[in-house]
Design a protein around this motif. Sequence first.
Motif, PDB file in Angstrom:
ATOM      1  N   GLY B  42      29.960  27.673  33.254  1.00  0.00           N
ATOM      2  CA  GLY B  42      30.419  26.676  34.105  1.00  0.00           C
ATOM      3  C   GLY B  42      30.394  26.941  35.512  1.00  0.00           C
ATOM      4  N   PRO B  43      30.843  26.133  36.454  1.00  0.00           N
ATOM      5  CA  PRO B  43      30.695  27.014  37.787  1.00  0.00           C
ATOM      6  C   PRO B  43      31.839  27.630  38.160  1.00  0.00           C
ATOM      7  CG  PRO B  43      30.802  24.234  37.783  1.00  0.00           C
ATOM      8  CD  PRO B  43      31.397  24.902  36.345  1.00  0.00           C
ATOM      9  N   GLN B  44      31.915  28.960  39.172  1.00  0.00           N
ATOM     10  CA  GLN B  44      32.419  30.027  38.874  1.00  0.00           C
ATOM     11  C   GLN B  44      33.377  29.869  40.611  1.00  0.00           C
ATOM     12  OE1 GLN B  44      33.875  32.303  36.957  1.00  0.00           O
ATOM     13  NE2 GLN B  44      33.249  30.583  35.727  1.00  0.00           N
ATOM     14  N   PHE B  45      34.246  30.136  41.451  1.00  0.00           N
ATOM     15  CA  PHE B  45      34.599  29.735  42.460  1.00  0.00           C
ATOM     16  C   PHE B  45      34.385  30.427  43.017  1.00  0.00           C
ATOM     17  CE2 PHE B  45      37.209  28.352  45.824  1.00  0.00           C
ATOM     18  CZ  PHE B  45      37.925  29.387  46.118  1.00  0.00           C
ATOM     19  N   ILE B  46      34.057  30.596  44.489  1.00  0.00           N
ATOM     20  CA  ILE B  46      33.804  31.609  45.498  1.00  0.00           C
ATOM     21  C   ILE B  46      34.880  31.711  46.622  1.00  0.00           C
ATOM     22  CG2 ILE B  46      31.706  32.273  46.806  1.00  0.00           C
ATOM     23  CD1 ILE B  46      30.040  30.687  45.275  1.00  0.00           C
ATOM     24  N   PHE B  47      34.980  30.484  47.073  1.00  0.00           N
ATOM     25  CA  PHE B  47      35.832  30.138  48.524  1.00  0.00           C
ATOM     26  C   PHE B  47      35.655  29.989  48.926  1.00  0.00           C
ATOM     27  CE2 PHE B  47      32.292  33.394  50.735  1.00  0.00           C
ATOM     28  CZ  PHE B  47      31.958  32.159  50.691  1.00  0.00           C
ATOM     29  N   GLN B  48      36.943  29.186  49.685  1.00  0.00           N
ATOM     30  CA  GLN B  48      36.591  27.631  49.792  1.00  0.00           C
ATOM     31  C   GLN B  48      38.108  27.872  51.214  1.00  0.00           C
ATOM     32  OE1 GLN B  48      41.060  25.452  49.484  1.00  0.00           O
ATOM     33  NE2 GLN B  48      40.021  24.080  48.362  1.00  0.00           N
ATOM     34  N   ARG B  55      40.146  30.430  52.939  1.00  0.00           N
ATOM     35  CA  ARG B  55      41.971  29.974  52.946  1.00  0.00           C
ATOM     36  C   ARG B  55      42.149  30.760  51.351  1.00  0.00           C
ATOM     37  NH1 ARG B  55      44.143  23.805  52.494  1.00  0.00           N
ATOM     38  NH2 ARG B  55      42.504  22.957  51.008  1.00  0.00           N
ATOM     39  N   GLN B  56      40.753  31.105  50.701  1.00  0.00           N
ATOM     40  CA  GLN B  56      41.081  31.603  49.596  1.00  0.00           C
ATOM     41  C   GLN B  56      40.174  31.580  48.463  1.00  0.00           C
ATOM     42  OE1 GLN B  56      42.863  29.228  46.062  1.00  0.00           O
ATOM     43  NE2 GLN B  56      43.077  30.721  44.566  1.00  0.00           N
ATOM     44  N   ARG B  57      40.334  33.228  48.193  1.00  0.00           N
ATOM     45  CA  ARG B  57      38.308  33.648  47.571  1.00  0.00           C
ATOM     46  C   ARG B  57      38.579  34.201  45.841  1.00  0.00           C
ATOM     47  NH1 ARG B  57      34.907  36.117  50.463  1.00  0.00           N
ATOM     48  NH2 ARG B  57      33.188  37.102  49.451  1.00  0.00           N
ATOM     49  N   GLY B  58      37.725  33.828  45.504  1.00  0.00           N
ATOM     50  CA  GLY B  58      37.309  34.011  44.006  1.00  0.00           C
ATOM     51  C   GLY B  58      36.882  35.664  43.938  1.00  0.00           C
ATOM     52  N   ASN B  59      36.771  35.493  42.323  1.00  0.00           N
ATOM     53  CA  ASN B  59      35.721  37.283  42.534  1.00  0.00           C
ATOM     54  C   ASN B  59      34.407  37.503  42.891  1.00  0.00           C
ATOM     55  OD1 ASN B  59      39.128  38.085  42.121  1.00  0.00           O
ATOM     56  ND2 ASN B  59      38.496  36.849  39.392  1.00  0.00           N
ATOM     57  N   PHE B  60      33.910  37.449  44.107  1.00  0.00           N
ATOM     58  CA  PHE B  60      32.828  37.429  44.671  1.00  0.00           C
ATOM     59  C   PHE B  60      32.837  38.742  45.631  1.00  0.00           C
ATOM     60  CE2 PHE B  60      29.951  35.071  42.595  1.00  0.00           C
ATOM     61  CZ  PHE B  60      31.315  33.514  42.175  1.00  0.00           C
ATOM     62  N   PRO B  61      31.610  39.469  45.304  1.00  0.00           N
ATOM     63  CA  PRO B  61      32.171  40.985  46.110  1.00  0.00           C
ATOM     64  C   PRO B  61      31.356  40.522  47.849  1.00  0.00           C
ATOM     65  CG  PRO B  61      29.395  40.785  45.385  1.00  0.00           C
ATOM     66  CD  PRO B  61      30.629  39.436  44.730  1.00  0.00           C
ATOM     67  N   ASP B  62      32.291  41.337  48.826  1.00  0.00           N
ATOM     68  CA  ASP B  62      31.755  40.840  50.231  1.00  0.00           C
ATOM     69  C   ASP B  62      30.506  40.337  50.913  1.00  0.00           C
ATOM     70  OD1 ASP B  62      34.559  43.423  51.139  1.00  0.00           O
ATOM     71  OD2 ASP B  62      34.399  41.754  50.242  1.00  0.00           O
ATOM     72  N   ARG B  63      29.523  40.849  49.478  1.00  0.00           N
ATOM     73  CA  ARG B  63      28.444  40.723  50.403  1.00  0.00           C
ATOM     74  C   ARG B  63      27.659  39.219  50.389  1.00  0.00           C
ATOM     75  NH1 ARG B  63      24.594  39.829  46.822  1.00  0.00           N
ATOM     76  NH2 ARG B  63      25.538  40.055  45.297  1.00  0.00           N
TER      77      ARG B  63
END
Lengths: 117, 112
Positions: B42-48, B55-63
């Motif tokens: 399923g899709p994984q949230f990166i950011f919005q 406004r909101q960020r998921g568990n993805f590195p600063d890259r």
Amino acid sequence: GESVGLHLPTLSVQEGDNSIINCAYSNSASDYFIWYKQESGKGPQFIIDIRSNMDKRQGQRVTVLLNKTVKHLSLQIAATQPGDSAVYFCAENPSYAGGTSYGKLTFGQGTILTVHP
Amino acid sequence: DAGVTQSPTHLIKTRGQQVTLRCSPKSGHDTVSWYQQALGQGPQFIFQYYEEEERQRGNFPDRFSGHQFPNYSSELNVNALLLGDSALYLCASSSPFESGYTFGSGTRLTVV
């Protein structure tokens, strides 16, 4: 942490049958749920949504049921057609406030629905 | 009325390179979210993004970084690409006046 999971990874039905796709969620704070259909090579397509203050919502040939007691969501498709064949995802949003679409959607892994003519 | 438009549709990059993906939201939508979808997942949230800010960020590195422009369109940038970054990248737009999120068809990124 939050998670949304599906009980059945695959579902095969005959054309004209009713289909039921199930989904379990773990975040009791989730306020908004959406079912999406994803066909090969395409993005998720909105099917139907439901707020946590409802337990049932109907659309055209589709019904979503929400059982907050056991944190369970289901999608019922009436008179399933070959064009319904796709991957179906449920998604939850724990930070949906009123008409404001805010925050992330947490998706389950998906159920593959195959409809045989 | 065009829905969410993403470009390019397909992209092949080499490990270590940088990539920029683009998204034009559905007309009337002011919020853009990015998702990563690995094969069979399923899709994984990166950011919005809203009002040109994350406004909101998921568990993805600063890259993984992004930007939203005054016309609400958005870019997703990924630096120092890894093989594991190979995925379908989806953009979704939304509006406070309309329920749900509208997804684009995605950009298929392959890192070799």
